[in-house]
Scaffold this active site. Structure first.
Site, short mmCIF file in Angstrom:
data_model
loop_
_atom_site.label_atom_id
_atom_site.label_comp_id
_atom_site.label_asym_id
_atom_site.label_seq_id
_atom_site.Cartn_x
_atom_site.Cartn_y
_atom_site.Cartn_z
CB VAL A 1 -0.96 -0.01 1.22
CG1 VAL A 1 -1.58 1.36 1.45
CG2 VAL A 1 -2.06 -1.04 0.99
CB CYS B 1 -7.08 -7.31 2.57
SG CYS B 1 -5.74 -6.14 2.30
CE LYS C 1 -5.55 -9.24 -6.22
NZ LYS C 1 -6.51 -8.18 -6.16
CD GLU D 1 -1.40 -7.39 -2.53
OE1 GLU D 1 -1.06 -8.51 -2.95
OE2 GLU D 1 -1.36 -7.07 -1.34
CG PHE E 1 -11.39 1.47 -0.72
CD1 PHE E 1 -12.12 0.61 0.09
CD2 PHE E 1 -11.39 2.82 -0.41
CE1 PHE E 1 -12.85 1.09 1.17
CE2 PHE E 1 -12.11 3.31 0.67
CZ PHE E 1 -12.85 2.44 1.46
CG PHE F 1 -15.81 -9.34 -5.29
CD1 PHE F 1 -14.80 -9.79 -4.47
CD2 PHE F 1 -15.58 -8.21 -6.07
CE1 PHE F 1 -13.58 -9.13 -4.40
CE2 PHE F 1 -14.37 -7.55 -6.02
CZ PHE F 1 -13.37 -8.01 -5.19
CG ASN G 1 -11.57 -5.17 2.66
OD1 ASN G 1 -11.85 -4.62 1.60
ND2 ASN G 1 -10.34 -5.23 3.11
NE ARG H 1 1.04 -9.79 2.28
CZ ARG H 1 1.05 -8.46 2.44
NH1 ARG H 1 1.37 -7.95 3.61
NH2 ARG H 1 0.75 -7.66 1.44
P1 NAD Z 1 3.07 -4.64 3.93
O1 NAD Z 1 3.43 -5.62 4.98
O2 NAD Z 1 3.35 -4.97 2.51
O3 NAD Z 1 3.75 -3.24 4.23
C1 NAD Z 1 3.85 -2.68 5.50
C2 NAD Z 1 5.21 -1.99 5.59
O4 NAD Z 1 5.29 -1.24 6.79
C3 NAD Z 1 6.38 -2.98 5.62
O5 NAD Z 1 7.26 -2.68 4.56
C4 NAD Z 1 7.02 -2.75 7.00
O6 NAD Z 1 8.41 -2.93 6.98
C5 NAD Z 1 6.63 -1.31 7.26
N1 NAD Z 1 6.67 -0.91 8.67
C6 NAD Z 1 6.20 -1.56 9.76
N2 NAD Z 1 6.42 -0.82 10.87
C7 NAD Z 1 7.04 0.32 10.48
C8 NAD Z 1 7.51 1.46 11.15
N3 NAD Z 1 7.39 1.60 12.46
N4 NAD Z 1 8.10 2.43 10.43
C9 NAD Z 1 8.25 2.33 9.09
N5 NAD Z 1 7.80 1.25 8.39
C10 NAD Z 1 7.20 0.27 9.07
O7 NAD Z 1 1.51 -4.36 4.14
P2 NAD Z 1 0.48 -3.81 3.04
O8 NAD Z 1 -0.07 -4.93 2.25
O9 NAD Z 1 1.07 -2.64 2.36
O10 NAD Z 1 -0.69 -3.32 4.01
C11 NAD Z 1 -0.55 -2.20 4.83
C12 NAD Z 1 -1.90 -1.86 5.41
O11 NAD Z 1 -2.81 -1.51 4.37
C13 NAD Z 1 -2.56 -2.99 6.18
O12 NAD Z 1 -3.30 -2.45 7.24
C14 NAD Z 1 -3.50 -3.60 5.16
O13 NAD Z 1 -4.58 -4.25 5.75
C15 NAD Z 1 -3.95 -2.37 4.40
N6 NAD Z 1 -4.38 -2.60 3.02
C16 NAD Z 1 -3.70 -3.49 2.24
C17 NAD Z 1 -4.10 -3.67 0.91
C18 NAD Z 1 -3.38 -4.65 0.02
O14 NAD Z 1 -3.93 -5.01 -1.01
N7 NAD Z 1 -2.19 -5.11 0.37
C19 NAD Z 1 -5.19 -2.94 0.39
C20 NAD Z 1 -5.83 -2.02 1.21
C21 NAD Z 1 -5.41 -1.86 2.53
#
Ligand code: NAD
Length: 434
Positions: free
Chosen positions: A11, A260, A320, A155, A152, A249, A208, A327
């Protein structure tokens, strides 16, 4: 206005790059040094179509940069997008330790007014905790507002989703924070919905869980179809033609995965429990989803009788298509079950093999990763379609049949037309249809 993005995962990286592309001055930071080093060199640590060229373009333009220095990033920024992970804890709740530690870092570096924006998916009422944490730990005299701007993106289509949003939700409690966020998203002004923060936080979890519910619903209908002559693809089509339902969906298959839906459904169940609201409906959604692998394994057993010592090709490891993310991918539970049953596995995915290798290392002849799908199906007793990559949809089926020991396909994603594959001489099993 300088925007800081904390956490450059799936994100955060998309948010940083796309906000820069919209013309903002953006700096991204992460505790993972490797991600920052790569990003600074224009290399994306994730596979996301279109993201790397956009990263390079904006690095060259000069309004996007990356830093290892969290404190400096916070101090330099007027707005902070918190994009850290919020993984699932054992009891189903979201683990907020990364959000808490980020809040403390912000508190310790609050040198001027900042808007702290929750972009991560967080339980309703999180903003109250962030506010309390920053107030408790803050050192400087800087003021701040907390806001919610849930993400929203999906990936695989993340850049397009960010750049062409259905809606931009802005949860605020002050006009000052609202003005800042509305300005940032000026390009999408027709899509903005301003709410209070609790509402914004809940919109994300509610959305979600509703999408997960749609998937579990059609998977339940698929089970009914398998006991009758009904075809779930046509049931979904017939349902989806009703504008109130919509066709998206409603794809029967191995269920939802990813970082997610599984965790967000469970987090919402836990939020309900904590607030005294019984979200049993969502418990059922989760139960149906986790049972998908068992019903798929039953199909594999129906086709192979005994799995032990059979050569099984698994096509698709990512949760997907168009992502390298594994994950909570159904492939993980499936591979584990097949390993327990004693199969010889030949695995292939266009993008996700490196990630899968890190949790399931190559171990020939029991676990072999292959260069291409044809190599995977060589001498196989069955082919399992686990992710619906386009590459598999257009695979050369006569060639696959020639390569296999027994031409059996167990399609967990309804990629093929049953009549077509059977006419080619395959024994074919799919989801929710004969
Ligand atoms: P991710 O694990 O890919 O990325 C999170 C990043 O945060 C990691 O790179 C980690 O090293 C970093 N991090 C953790 N603690 C930190 C800190 N204190 N300082 C700096 N960096 C730090 O996770 P993601 O998939 O990007 O998801 C992030 C959030 O967004 C989650 O809450 C998820 O539910 C939400 N989200 C994800 C998606 C998706 O499709 N992946 C879509 C919408 C929302």
């Amino acid at each position: 206005m300088k925007i800081g993005v904390i956490g450059t995962g799936y994100v955060g990286m998309v948010t940083a790059v796309c906000l820069a592309d919209l013309g903002h001055d953006v700096i991204g930071t992460d505790i993972d040094k490797e991600k920052i080093d790569k990003a600074s060199q224009g290399i994306c640590h994730i596979y996301e179509p279109g993201l790397e060229p956009l990263l390079q373009k904006n690095l060259e333009k000069g309004n996007l940069s990356f830093s290892h220095d969290l404190e400096e990033t916070i101090r330099a920024s007027d707005v902070l997008f918190v994009c850290v992970n919020t993984p699932q804890r054992e009891d189903g709740s979201a683990d907020m330790c990364y959000v808490e530690s980020t809040s403390r870092s912000i508190a310790e570096n609050l040198n001027k007014y900042k808007v702290v924006v929750e972009k991560s998916t967080v339980p309703v009422k999180t903003s109250m905790w962030i506010k309390r944490t920053i107030s408790l730990y803050k050192k400087g005299g800087g003021e701040f507002d907390v806001a919610s701007n849930p993400e929203f993106l999906r990936e695989g289509t993340a850049v397009a989703d960010f750049m062409h949003p259905d809606r931009v939700i802005i949860g605020v409690e002050t006009k000052r924070a609202e003005d800042v966020l509305v300005k940032i998203y000026d390009t999408f002004k027709d899509k903005i919905l301003v709410t209070n923060i609790d509402t914004a936080e809940l919109i994300k979890h509610a959305s979600n869980s509703f999408l997960a519910l749609k998937i579990s619903y059609i998977n339940l209908m698929a089970e009914l179809c398998e006991k009758t002559d009904a075809d779930v693809e046509l049931v979904a089509k017939g349902m989806g033609l009703d504008e109130r339902i919509g066709e998206r969906f409603l794809r029967a298959g191995l269920g939802y995965g990813g970082s997610c839906f599984p965790k967000d459904v469970r987090a919402l169940i836990k939020i309900g429990e904590d607030l005294g609201v019984d979200l049993a409906l969502l418990k059922e959604v989760d139960r149906i989803n986790t049972s998908r692998i068992q019903s798929y394994i039953a199909k594999v057993k129906k086709a192979l009788w005994i799995i032990k010592d059979k050569k099984v090709a698994v096509l698709g490891l990512a949760f997907k298509p168009e992502t390298d993310d594994i994950r909570n991918a159904p492939s993980i539970a499936l591979i584990e079950e097949l390993q327990n049953e004693g199969a010889f596995l030949r695995l292939y995915d266009p993008e996700a093999m490196d990630n899968m290798r890190s949790i399931t290392p190559e171990d020939p002849p029991k676990i072999v990763y292959t260069e291409n799908p044809y190599d995977a199906v060589k001498d196989a007793n069955a082919v399992l379609i686990v992710t619906e990559w386009e590459e598999f949809r257009f695979i050369d089926l006569p060639k696959v049949k020639d390569l296999m020991a027994n031409p059996i396909i167990i399609d967990g994603r309804n990629v093929f037309d049953p009549e077509e594959v059977r006419n080619l001489g395959f024994e074919y099993y799919s989801v929710g249809r004969q």
